[in-house]
Design a protein around this motif. Structure first.
Motif, PDB file in Angstrom:
ATOM      1  N   LEU A 137       2.966  -7.310  -9.553  1.00  9.18           N
ATOM      2  CA  LEU A 137       3.146  -8.453  -8.651  1.00  9.18           C
ATOM      3  C   LEU A 137       4.618  -8.849  -8.573  1.00  9.18           C
ATOM      4  O   LEU A 137       5.142  -9.130  -7.485  1.00  9.18           O
ATOM      5  CB  LEU A 137       2.305  -9.635  -9.138  1.00  9.18           C
ATOM      6  N   ILE A 138       5.293  -8.853  -9.707  1.00  7.17           N
ATOM      7  CA  ILE A 138       6.703  -9.241  -9.743  1.00  7.17           C
ATOM      8  C   ILE A 138       7.584  -8.197  -9.061  1.00  7.17           C
ATOM      9  O   ILE A 138       8.476  -8.526  -8.281  1.00  7.17           O
ATOM     10  CB  ILE A 138       7.159  -9.452 -11.203  1.00  7.17           C
ATOM     11  N   MET A 139       7.324  -6.921  -9.331  1.00  9.59           N
ATOM     12  CA  MET A 139       8.194  -5.855  -8.834  1.00  9.59           C
ATOM     13  C   MET A 139       7.925  -5.489  -7.388  1.00  9.59           C
ATOM     14  O   MET A 139       8.850  -5.255  -6.610  1.00  9.59           O
ATOM     15  CB  MET A 139       8.037  -4.613  -9.719  1.00  9.59           C
ATOM     16  N   PHE A 140       6.633  -5.408  -7.018  1.00  8.51           N
ATOM     17  CA  PHE A 140       6.272  -4.894  -5.707  1.00  8.51           C
ATOM     18  C   PHE A 140       5.709  -5.951  -4.754  1.00  8.51           C
ATOM     19  O   PHE A 140       5.474  -5.658  -3.585  1.00  8.51           O
ATOM     20  CB  PHE A 140       5.237  -3.773  -5.854  1.00  8.51           C
ATOM     21  N   GLY A 141       5.434  -7.140  -5.292  1.00  7.10           N
ATOM     22  CA  GLY A 141       4.871  -8.181  -4.446  1.00  7.10           C
ATOM     23  C   GLY A 141       3.382  -8.048  -4.223  1.00  7.10           C
ATOM     24  O   GLY A 141       2.822  -8.721  -3.360  1.00  7.10           O
ATOM     25  N   MET A 142       2.721  -7.179  -4.974  1.00  8.08           N
ATOM     26  CA  MET A 142       1.272  -7.028  -4.882  1.00  8.08           C
ATOM     27  C   MET A 142       0.717  -6.782  -6.279  1.00  8.08           C
ATOM     28  O   MET A 142       1.323  -6.069  -7.079  1.00  8.08           O
ATOM     29  CB  MET A 142       0.877  -5.898  -3.926  1.00  8.08           C
ATOM     30  N   GLU A 143      -0.433  -7.414  -6.572  1.00  6.51           N
ATOM     31  CA  GLU A 143      -0.976  -7.364  -7.923  1.00  6.51           C
ATOM     32  C   GLU A 143      -1.435  -5.974  -8.324  1.00  6.51           C
ATOM     33  O   GLU A 143      -1.360  -5.612  -9.490  1.00  6.51           O
ATOM     34  CB  GLU A 143      -2.152  -8.342  -8.046  1.00  6.51           C
ATOM     35  N   ASN A 144      -1.884  -5.200  -7.356  1.00  5.82           N
ATOM     36  CA  ASN A 144      -2.375  -3.860  -7.654  1.00  5.82           C
ATOM     37  C   ASN A 144      -1.673  -2.864  -6.747  1.00  5.82           C
ATOM     38  O   ASN A 144      -2.106  -2.627  -5.622  1.00  5.82           O
ATOM     39  CB  ASN A 144      -3.893  -3.802  -7.471  1.00  5.82           C
ATOM     40  N   ILE A 145      -0.595  -2.259  -7.240  1.00  3.89           N
ATOM     41  CA  ILE A 145       0.183  -1.354  -6.404  1.00  3.89           C
ATOM     42  C   ILE A 145      -0.633  -0.135  -5.984  1.00  3.89           C
ATOM     43  O   ILE A 145      -0.387   0.464  -4.935  1.00  3.89           O
ATOM     44  CB  ILE A 145       1.476  -0.926  -7.139  1.00  3.89           C
ATOM     45  N   SER A 146      -1.649   0.231  -6.774  1.00  2.00           N
ATOM     46  CA  SER A 146      -2.458   1.394  -6.424  1.00  2.00           C
ATOM     47  C   SER A 146      -3.257   1.178  -5.144  1.00  2.00           C
ATOM     48  O   SER A 146      -3.736   2.133  -4.526  1.00  2.00           O
ATOM     49  CB  SER A 146      -3.410   1.753  -7.566  1.00  2.00           C
ATOM     50  N   SER A 147      -3.391  -0.078  -4.712  1.00  2.00           N
ATOM     51  CA  SER A 147      -4.165  -0.374  -3.502  1.00  2.00           C
ATOM     52  C   SER A 147      -3.507   0.171  -2.241  1.00  2.00           C
ATOM     53  O   SER A 147      -4.154   0.262  -1.200  1.00  2.00           O
ATOM     54  CB  SER A 147      -4.379  -1.881  -3.366  1.00  2.00           C
ATOM     55  N   ILE A 148      -2.231   0.549  -2.312  1.00  3.45           N
ATOM     56  CA  ILE A 148      -1.567   1.083  -1.119  1.00  3.45           C
ATOM     57  C   ILE A 148      -2.161   2.420  -0.699  1.00  3.45           C
ATOM     58  O   ILE A 148      -1.920   2.882   0.413  1.00  3.45           O
ATOM     59  CB  ILE A 148      -0.046   1.220  -1.310  1.00  3.45           C
ATOM     60  N   SER A 149      -2.949   3.040  -1.593  1.00  7.68           N
ATOM     61  CA  SER A 149      -3.551   4.328  -1.259  1.00  7.68           C
ATOM     62  C   SER A 149      -4.763   4.188  -0.338  1.00  7.68           C
ATOM     63  O   SER A 149      -5.168   5.163   0.299  1.00  7.68           O
ATOM     64  CB  SER A 149      -3.967   5.064  -2.536  1.00  7.68           C
ATOM     65  N   HIS A 150      -5.344   2.989  -0.260  1.00  6.31           N
ATOM     66  CA  HIS A 150      -6.575   2.842   0.517  1.00  6.31           C
ATOM     67  C   HIS A 150      -6.659   1.536   1.314  1.00  6.31           C
ATOM     68  O   HIS A 150      -7.684   1.273   1.927  1.00  6.31           O
ATOM     69  CB  HIS A 150      -7.803   2.957  -0.403  1.00  6.31           C
ATOM     70  N   ARG A 151      -5.607   0.725   1.306  1.00  2.75           N
ATOM     71  CA  ARG A 151      -5.625  -0.519   2.070  1.00  2.75           C
ATOM     72  C   ARG A 151      -4.341  -0.665   2.881  1.00  2.75           C
ATOM     73  O   ARG A 151      -3.284  -0.199   2.456  1.00  2.75           O
ATOM     74  CB  ARG A 151      -5.758  -1.729   1.134  1.00  2.75           C
ATOM     75  N   PRO A 152      -4.416  -1.337   4.032  1.00  2.00           N
ATOM     76  CA  PRO A 152      -3.192  -1.580   4.801  1.00  2.00           C
ATOM     77  C   PRO A 152      -2.223  -2.448   4.002  1.00  2.00           C
ATOM     78  O   PRO A 152      -2.630  -3.330   3.254  1.00  2.00           O
ATOM     79  CB  PRO A 152      -3.706  -2.332   6.039  1.00  2.00           C
ATOM     80  N   TYR A 153      -0.943  -2.202   4.139  1.00  2.00           N
ATOM     81  CA  TYR A 153       0.060  -3.016   3.453  1.00  2.00           C
ATOM     82  C   TYR A 153       1.353  -2.995   4.259  1.00  2.00           C
ATOM     83  O   TYR A 153       1.531  -2.170   5.172  1.00  2.00           O
ATOM     84  CB  TYR A 153       0.293  -2.502   2.034  1.00  2.00           C
ATOM     85  N   ASN A 154       2.266  -3.871   3.915  1.00  4.26           N
ATOM     86  CA  ASN A 154       3.525  -4.006   4.636  1.00  4.26           C
ATOM     87  C   ASN A 154       4.558  -3.033   4.057  1.00  4.26           C
ATOM     88  O   ASN A 154       5.154  -3.296   3.016  1.00  4.26           O
ATOM     89  CB  ASN A 154       4.020  -5.458   4.528  1.00  4.26           C
ATOM     90  N   LYS A 155       4.753  -1.916   4.720  1.00  3.64           N
ATOM     91  CA  LYS A 155       5.661  -0.885   4.223  1.00  3.64           C
ATOM     92  C   LYS A 155       7.109  -1.369   4.183  1.00  3.64           C
ATOM     93  O   LYS A 155       7.853  -1.059   3.253  1.00  3.64           O
ATOM     94  CB  LYS A 155       5.548   0.376   5.085  1.00  3.64           C
ATOM     95  N   ASP A 156       7.502  -2.116   5.183  1.00  2.00           N
ATOM     96  CA  ASP A 156       8.886  -2.606   5.231  1.00  2.00           C
ATOM     97  C   ASP A 156       9.186  -3.546   4.069  1.00  2.00           C
ATOM     98  O   ASP A 156      10.274  -3.506   3.500  1.00  2.00           O
ATOM     99  CB  ASP A 156       9.152  -3.309   6.556  1.00  2.00           C
ATOM    100  N   MET A 157       8.220  -4.397   3.713  1.00  2.00           N
ATOM    101  CA  MET A 157       8.423  -5.316   2.599  1.00  2.00           C
ATOM    102  C   MET A 157       8.547  -4.555   1.273  1.00  2.00           C
ATOM    103  O   MET A 157       9.354  -4.914   0.414  1.00  2.00           O
ATOM    104  CB  MET A 157       7.272  -6.324   2.525  1.00  2.00           C
TER     105      MET A 157
END
Length: 273
Positions: A137-157
Motif C-alpha cells: 500500500l505504501i510503495m504502490f498505492g494498492m494493498e495487494n499488488i498481485s491484483s494487477i494480474s486480474h483487475r483493472p488498475y491505473n497504470k500511469d499512477m
C-alpha cells in the motif's frame, strides 16, 4: 550493513541478490526481511514508527539488503549505516518495469501453492497481513499488488510511483556513495563500485520470465517451511472434514441440527437475545 539496494522490485533485485552473495555478502532479500524481521516491520509500517536505532539493531549482522520493504526505507537504513553504499537498480524504462511487474504478478497468481498458503500457512498469512500488504500500500498505492494480474488498475499512477521513488533516490543519496545500475551491465561497474575483484564466472541472471517464485518454493528454506505448513493444514482440514462427514452420516443431519440447537440453548439463557 555495507550495501543498500534502493531499486524497486522487478529491477533485477533477484539477480543482485545472487551477485552480492557470490561476492561474499550476507544478503537479506524480501523473504528474509519479512520472515526474520516481521515484528520489526509490523511496528514500522503499522504501529509506532521507527528510530535509527531500530534499523541499527535489525541489520547489525547483515551485509546487504534488497527488494521490499527495505528498498523503500533505504534512506532510513542509510542513516543507521552512513558508510554503506547505495545501489539504485533500474530498468530501461518505466514501461518495461511495469510490463515485468505485470508478468511476475500473473505468474505468481497462477501458482496454486501461493493461493493455498494465503489461507493454510500461518507464517505466510502473518507476513502478508503485517508486512506484505502494508508495504504494498505504501510503495504502490494498492494493498495487494498481485491484483494487477486480474483487475483493472491505473497504470500511469503505478509508473508514477516508480519514477517518484527513483527521483527521490537520485536527489537525496550521497553522490559518492551511489551507483545507478542496470543488471545488464554485469560485473564490471558493480565490482568497481564495491571495490571487490570481478569473479571468474558469468554474471547471474535470475527470475527470467517471472519464474522465481516456483524456484523459491522448491529451494528457499523459508518458502519450504510455509509450504510444509500448508500441507499440514490441508491434511488436518481434510481429516476434520472426513470425521465430520462420517459423524453426520452416522447420526443423521436432523439429529446434528438438534444437537447444535441444544448446545446453544445450554450455553445461552433463554432471554440472552
Amino acid at each position: 550493513m555495507k550495501v543498500i539496494v534502493a531499486g524497486f522490485p522487478k529491477t533485477g533485485t533477484k539477480t543482485l541478490n545472487v551477485a552480492l552473495t557470490k561476492l561474499g555478502y550476507k544478503v537479506y532479500d524480501a523473504p528474509e526481511n519479512t520472515y526474520y524481521l516481521n515484528k520489526d516491520w509490523d511496528k514500522i509500517l503499522n504501529k509506532g514508527g521507527w528510530s535509527t536505532e531500530d534499523f541499527k539493531r535489525m541489520y547489525k549482522d547483515v551485509d546487504a539488503v534488497v527488494d521490499m520493504p527495505s528498498c523503500y526505507f533505504w534512506e532510513e537504513i542509510h542513516k543507521a549505516f552512513p558508510d554503506a553504499k547505495i545501489i539504485l537498480s533500474l530498468r530501461e524504462s518505466d514501461d518495461e518495469w511495469l510490463e515485468s511487474l505485470e508478468k511476475q504478478m500473473k505468474t505468481s497468481g497462477g501458482i496454486r501453492a501461493i493461493k493455498l498458503m494465503t489461507f493454510l500457512s500461518p507464517t505466510y498469512r502473518n507476513i502478508l497481513i503485517k508486512t506484505g500488504r502494508p508495504a504494498s500500500l505504501i510503495m504502490f498505492g494498492m494493498e495487494n499488488i498481485s491484483s494487477i494480474s486480474h483487475r483493472p488498475y491505473n497504470k500511469d499512477m503505478l509508473k508514477l510511483k516508480y519514477r517518484a521513488h527513483n527521483a527521490h533516490v537520485l536527489q537525496n543519496a550521497p553522490p559518492d556513495k551511489l551507483l545507478v545500475y542496470k543488471v545488464t551491465e554485469g560485473w564490471d561497474p558493480l565490482c568497481k563500485f564495491l571495490g571487490v575483484p570481478i569473479p571468474d564466472e558469468t554474471f547471474p541472471h535470475k527470475n527470467k520470465a517471472g519464474i522465481i517464485i516456483r524456484e523459491m518454493l522448491a529451494t528457499h528454506p523459508i518458502l519450504i517451511k510455509m509450504k510444509r505448513e500448508m500441507l499440514i493444514s490441508s491434511a488436518i482440514l481434510a481429516t476434520s472434514l472426513s470425521i465430520g462427514g462420517f459423524f453426520v452420516y452416522k447420526r443423521g443431519f436432523r439429529n446434528i441440527i438438534k444437537l447444535i440447537i441444544n448446545f446453544v440453548q445450554n450455553i445461552f439463557p433463554n432471554n440472552y437475545f
